[in-house]
Design an enzyme around this catalytic site. Structure first.
Site, PDB file in Angstrom:
ATOM      1  N   SER A 133       0.868  -1.166   0.000  1.00  0.00           N
ATOM      2  CA  SER A 133       0.000   0.000   0.000  1.00  0.00           C
ATOM      3  C   SER A 133       0.907   1.220   0.000  1.00  0.00           C
ATOM      4  CB  SER A 133      -0.864   0.020   1.273  1.00  0.00           C
ATOM      5  OG  SER A 133      -1.528   1.257   1.441  1.00  0.00           O
ATOM      6  N   TYR A 146      -2.195  -1.427  11.108  1.00  0.00           N
ATOM      7  CA  TYR A 146      -2.267  -1.684   9.660  1.00  0.00           C
ATOM      8  C   TYR A 146      -0.986  -1.241   8.962  1.00  0.00           C
ATOM      9  CZ  TYR A 146      -3.434  -0.936   4.764  1.00  0.00           C
ATOM     10  OH  TYR A 146      -3.404  -0.929   3.378  1.00  0.00           O
TER      11      TYR A 146
END
Length: 276
Positions: A133, A146
């Site tokens: 990401s 995360y």
């Protein structure tokens, strides 16, 4: 392209579904993996081979890889896409949930990689694609666990690339920006349940709104842009090590590398709607 096989995890929707179909278009025999077999039926109708797999269950992953090798004799591409965003203040997220976040986003991907490598090494070819990401390069409030998984996957990918180059295996990192998937709404719901009341309520309300807002959805890129990037990577003779693709990915990663920490903190806080 013929006689090449790919496995895509998290294939039932979003990036995984789009990637599965793109690799099929490129001529791969594609196995689409997900925990729930019923969500793979639309892909099965289109010729994708459904594979029920839980990336937190070693037996599930071992049997899945064994089935692919038995049926096709090889695995040329592994796309580690399965993952989710466990948002909440670091103080509020239970360690059990934090461990699960790492089990799904990091250890599941690395275990599948371990299982795929012997076949790739034997054939001295293959490509491992890890979906991290832009969150593996930047940080946002209430996303600590995360981001920790994505930073970890970036580092593991770099080390893996050095280790397997000698066997003719490529390791590619895909760094999506904002993408039109269920991810934002799911992360926002988890955030509200975890930190929606208590010391972090104001931050949680703002960040949840940012994650799930309709305006954000309109700006975000379609999953197909990630699938196309993966298609380019696996068909390139010499793929790039990283592809930053989708809304906001390149400018935010660039800003993180250029701005001092506190200046970037301010930028992200304002973008998230939280007090600076």
């Amino acid at each position: 392209m013929t006689n090449k096989t790919a496995l895509v995890t998290g294939a039932s929707s979003g990036i995984g579904e789009a990637t599965t179909l793109r690799l099929q278009e490129l001529g791969y025999t594609v196995y689409g993996a997900a925990r729930r077999a019923d969500r793979l039926r639309p892909l099965a109708v289109r010729g994708v081979r459904p594979l029920t797999m839980d990336v937190t269950d070693d037996a599930s992953m071992t049997s899945g890889i064994a089935r692919i090798i038995e049926e096709t004799g090889q695995l040329d591409v592994l796309v580690n896409n399965a993952g989710y965003g466990s948002y909440g203040a670091i103080e509020d997220v239970s360690l059990d949930e934090a461990r699960r976040q790492f089990e799904v986003n990091v250890f599941g991907a690395m275990r599948l990689t371990q299982l795929a490598l012997p076949s790739m090494r034997a054939r001295r070819s293959g490509t491992i694609v890890n979906i991290t990401s832009m969150g593996g390069k930047i940080h946002t409030p209430l996303g600590g666990w995360y981001h920790g998984t994505k930073f970890a996957l970036e580092a593991l990918s770099d080390c893996l690339r050095l280790e397997v180059k000698q066997f003719g295996i490529d390791v590619v990192v895909i760094e999506p920006g904002g993408i039109q998937t269920e991810w934002g709404a799911i992360a926002a719901d988890h955030l509200k349940k975890t930190s929606g009341s208590g010391a972090y309520t104001a931050q949680a309300t703002a960040v949840a709104s940012s994650l799930s807002s309709e305006a954000n959805g309109r700006r975000n890129s379609p999953p197909q842009v990630i699938a196309d990037a993966i298609g380019r990577a696996v068909t390139a003779k010499r793929p790039r090590t990283r592809y930053a693709v989708g809304f906001g990915a390149r400018p935010l990663i660039a800003a993180r590398s250029l701005l001092p920490d506190r200046a970037f903190d301010t930028l992200i806080a304002r973008a998230s709607g939280v007090p600076t």
